[in-house]
Design a protein around this motif. Structure first.
Motif, mmCIF file in Angstrom:
data_model
loop_
_atom_site.group_PDB
_atom_site.id
_atom_site.type_symbol
_atom_site.label_atom_id
_atom_site.label_comp_id
_atom_site.label_asym_id
_atom_site.label_seq_id
_atom_site.Cartn_x
_atom_site.Cartn_y
_atom_site.Cartn_z
ATOM 1 N N LEU A 37 0.831 -1.206 0.000
ATOM 2 C CA LEU A 37 0.000 0.000 0.000
ATOM 3 C C LEU A 37 0.865 1.255 0.000
ATOM 4 O O LEU A 37 0.547 2.239 -0.674
ATOM 5 N N ALA A 38 1.954 1.246 0.740
ATOM 6 C CA ALA A 38 2.822 2.424 0.812
ATOM 7 C C ALA A 38 3.441 2.748 -0.540
ATOM 8 O O ALA A 38 3.501 3.914 -0.946
ATOM 9 N N VAL A 39 3.887 1.726 -1.272
ATOM 10 C CA VAL A 39 4.462 1.965 -2.594
ATOM 11 C C VAL A 39 3.371 2.380 -3.583
ATOM 12 O O VAL A 39 3.580 3.243 -4.438
ATOM 13 N N ALA A 40 2.189 1.805 -3.448
ATOM 14 C CA ALA A 40 1.087 2.168 -4.333
ATOM 15 C C ALA A 40 0.737 3.637 -4.197
ATOM 16 O O ALA A 40 0.392 4.308 -5.177
ATOM 17 N N ARG A 41 0.841 4.169 -2.982
ATOM 18 C CA ARG A 41 0.466 5.568 -2.749
ATOM 19 C C ARG A 41 1.541 6.539 -3.204
ATOM 20 O O ARG A 41 1.238 7.637 -3.660
ATOM 21 N N THR A 42 2.792 6.170 -3.052
ATOM 22 C CA THR A 42 3.874 7.107 -3.357
ATOM 23 C C THR A 42 4.483 6.910 -4.738
ATOM 24 O O THR A 42 5.024 7.840 -5.319
ATOM 25 N N GLY A 43 4.418 5.673 -5.250
ATOM 26 C CA GLY A 43 5.046 5.378 -6.530
ATOM 27 C C GLY A 43 6.552 5.237 -6.444
ATOM 28 O O GLY A 43 7.221 5.059 -7.456
ATOM 29 N N THR A 156 5.428 25.248 -8.434
ATOM 30 C CA THR A 156 4.452 25.559 -9.477
ATOM 31 C C THR A 156 4.863 24.793 -10.727
ATOM 32 O O THR A 156 5.792 25.188 -11.436
ATOM 33 N N ARG A 157 4.178 23.671 -10.979
ATOM 34 C CA ARG A 157 4.589 22.798 -12.066
ATOM 35 C C ARG A 157 3.364 22.151 -12.691
ATOM 36 O O ARG A 157 2.274 22.172 -12.137
ATOM 37 N N GLN A 158 3.575 21.549 -13.842
ATOM 38 C CA GLN A 158 2.499 20.897 -14.566
ATOM 39 C C GLN A 158 2.132 19.587 -13.880
ATOM 40 O O GLN A 158 2.995 18.756 -13.623
ATOM 41 N N LEU A 159 0.875 19.409 -13.577
ATOM 42 C CA LEU A 159 0.430 18.227 -12.853
ATOM 43 C C LEU A 159 0.752 16.941 -13.618
ATOM 44 O O LEU A 159 1.215 15.968 -13.042
ATOM 45 N N ALA A 160 0.534 16.937 -14.906
ATOM 46 C CA ALA A 160 0.682 15.712 -15.691
ATOM 47 C C ALA A 160 2.123 15.210 -15.723
ATOM 48 O O ALA A 160 2.355 14.038 -15.985
ATOM 49 N N LEU A 161 3.094 16.082 -15.436
ATOM 50 C CA LEU A 161 4.491 15.663 -15.473
ATOM 51 C C LEU A 161 4.915 14.940 -14.211
ATOM 52 O O LEU A 161 5.966 14.315 -14.164
ATOM 53 N N HIS A 162 4.104 14.998 -13.170
ATOM 54 C CA HIS A 162 4.485 14.412 -11.890
ATOM 55 C C HIS A 162 3.318 13.614 -11.312
ATOM 56 O O HIS A 162 2.740 13.993 -10.295
ATOM 57 N N PRO A 163 2.922 12.517 -11.938
ATOM 58 C CA PRO A 163 1.774 11.766 -11.449
ATOM 59 C C PRO A 163 2.098 10.828 -10.296
ATOM 60 O O PRO A 163 1.252 10.040 -9.896
ATOM 61 N N SER A 164 3.309 10.851 -9.768
ATOM 62 C CA SER A 164 3.653 9.996 -8.643
ATOM 63 C C SER A 164 4.419 10.814 -7.616
ATOM 64 O O SER A 164 4.800 11.952 -7.847
ATOM 65 N N GLY A 165 4.653 10.215 -6.456
ATOM 66 C CA GLY A 165 5.369 10.905 -5.410
ATOM 67 C C GLY A 165 4.488 11.723 -4.497
ATOM 68 O O GLY A 165 4.995 12.513 -3.696
ATOM 69 N N PHE A 166 3.175 11.576 -4.615
ATOM 70 C CA PHE A 166 2.262 12.283 -3.738
ATOM 71 C C PHE A 166 0.988 11.466 -3.573
ATOM 72 O O PHE A 166 0.690 10.558 -4.347
ATOM 73 N N ASP A 167 0.229 11.777 -2.547
ATOM 74 C CA ASP A 167 -1.104 11.193 -2.375
ATOM 75 C C ASP A 167 -2.154 12.084 -3.017
ATOM 76 O O ASP A 167 -3.102 11.610 -3.630
ATOM 77 N N LEU A 168 -1.978 13.388 -2.829
ATOM 78 C CA LEU A 168 -2.944 14.366 -3.314
ATOM 79 C C LEU A 168 -2.168 15.562 -3.852
ATOM 80 O O LEU A 168 -1.181 15.979 -3.249
ATOM 81 N N ALA A 169 -2.607 16.099 -4.985
ATOM 82 C CA ALA A 169 -1.895 17.220 -5.597
ATOM 83 C C ALA A 169 -2.858 18.337 -5.951
ATOM 84 O O ALA A 169 -4.017 18.098 -6.308
ATOM 85 N N LEU A 170 -2.366 19.554 -5.853
ATOM 86 C CA LEU A 170 -3.095 20.738 -6.283
ATOM 87 C C LEU A 170 -2.303 21.364 -7.415
ATOM 88 O O LEU A 170 -1.075 21.480 -7.332
#
Length: 328
Positions: A37-43, A156-170
């Motif tokens: 689960l931890a790896v699934a959430r963070t990537g 301040t970055r493009q969301l689509a370039l970083h789809p991993s490494g977080f649980d929730l993104a703004l």
């Protein structure tokens, strides 16, 4: 290389086939499921290890052991980190109930009336919005759930370039199609602002054409990763004289009289800056809230999401203030 070894950056060896009679539940370890689960959430193995308080080799070893017990591949490495396979998604969905049960056990012996949240939730957000809005939302969740660890990454970055490494993104703008679950959180306003000292020294622009005679403060165009912030879309023909990748540096430069800043209203209002040309320049941009599909059902992620919605609902006037009337 031994099949149990899985160094960062290399694909794991295929798991051996399960016994002909099928996987034996008695051979499964609940702790291995927590590592999955931890790896699934963070990537990321390293990020998962940090969340669990172990080293990344332990995470790799535990997941490999789980795959061997089940006889199926649960995770695959892609260009954007580790992702669950179809079988991995099915296992993770059911494993969350075990993780929640462990939290309930701790609450039961602690005598808590209401269930508490544990573990780590990582949020990615733009510098300004993350500091002014995500931080108080996370602080509210932490006050209610002291066992929860909150991590805020600001850029301040493009969301689509970083789809991993977080649980929730703004992220600023509406993201392209992705594997993330997204929703509109709020809109916010940007405008032209300047200090009284700058205006006394350089004069007050009366029209958009006058801006070409002034220094503008904004993002570095060549390093900007958010298309919605492209200055050419909003002020064609105007080139920033002072640029920074950090909105707080832009705010400070504007406050010190380096030029006229294109700034979020929720920051400029706090700095006592003067709004210029409100009738001509009133930029409205959306903030998108995105969650990794593997983390959508996690209680901590739901709690942070709810806190963010509450924060922006309570402070709409800061995000979208009414523009002042025309200057006389």
């Amino acid at each position: 290389m031994h099949p149990r070894s899985r160094p960062v950056g290399e694909d794991p060896a295929p798991p051996p086939p399960a016994d002909r009679s099928g996987p034996d539940p008695r051979r499964l370890r609940a702790d291995d499921l927590r590592h999955l689960l931890a790896v699934a959430r963070t990537g990321r193995l390293v990020a998962a290890a940090d969340a669990l308080g172990v080293d990344h080799t332990t995470v790799s070893r535990r997941i490999t052991a789980l795959e061997r017990s089940l006889g199926v591949r649960l995770m695959e490495r892609g260009t954007e980190g580790w992702a669950l396979t179809g079988a991995g998604k099915a296992v993770a969905e059911r494993a969350r109930a075990i993780e929640d049960a462990l939290v309930d056990v701790v609450d039961a012996v602690s005598g808590r009336d209401a269930p508490s949240l544990h573990g780590t939730v990582r949020v990615s957000a733009p510098d300004g919005f993350g500091t002014v809005f995500a931080t108080p939302a996370l602080a509210r969740v932490r006050r209610r759930h002291p066992g929860l660890l909150a991590e805020l990454i600001t850029a301040t970055r493009q969301l689509a370039l970083h789809p991993s490494g977080f649980d929730l993104a703004l992220a600023i703008g509406r993201p392209p199609r992705s594997r993330l679950v997204t929703e509109h959180l709020t809109d916010y306003a940007l405008g032209l602002y300047a200090s009284d000292e700058y205006l006394a020294r350089c004069g007050v622009p009366g029209t958009l054409a006058d801006l070409r005679e002034h220094a503008l403060v904004f993002y570095i165009e060549s390093m900007l990763q958010v298309g919605d912030l492209d200055i050419e879309r909003h002020l064609p023909g105007v080139t920033p004289a002072f640029s920074s990748t950090n909105v707080f540096a832009q705010l400070e430069a504007t406050r010190l009289g380096a030029g006229i800043g294109v700034l979020p209203a929720f920051l400029a209002g706090r700095a006592g800056l003067r709004r210029l040309l409100p009738g001509e320049v009133d930029i409205r941009l959306p903030i998108t809230l995105a969650v990794r599909r593997e983390a959508v059902g996690h209680p901590a992620v739901r709690a942070v999401r709810d806190a963010l919605h509450h924060e922006v609902a309570e402070r709409t006037a800061e995000l979208l203030p009414e523009p002042p009337g025309p200057e006389r």
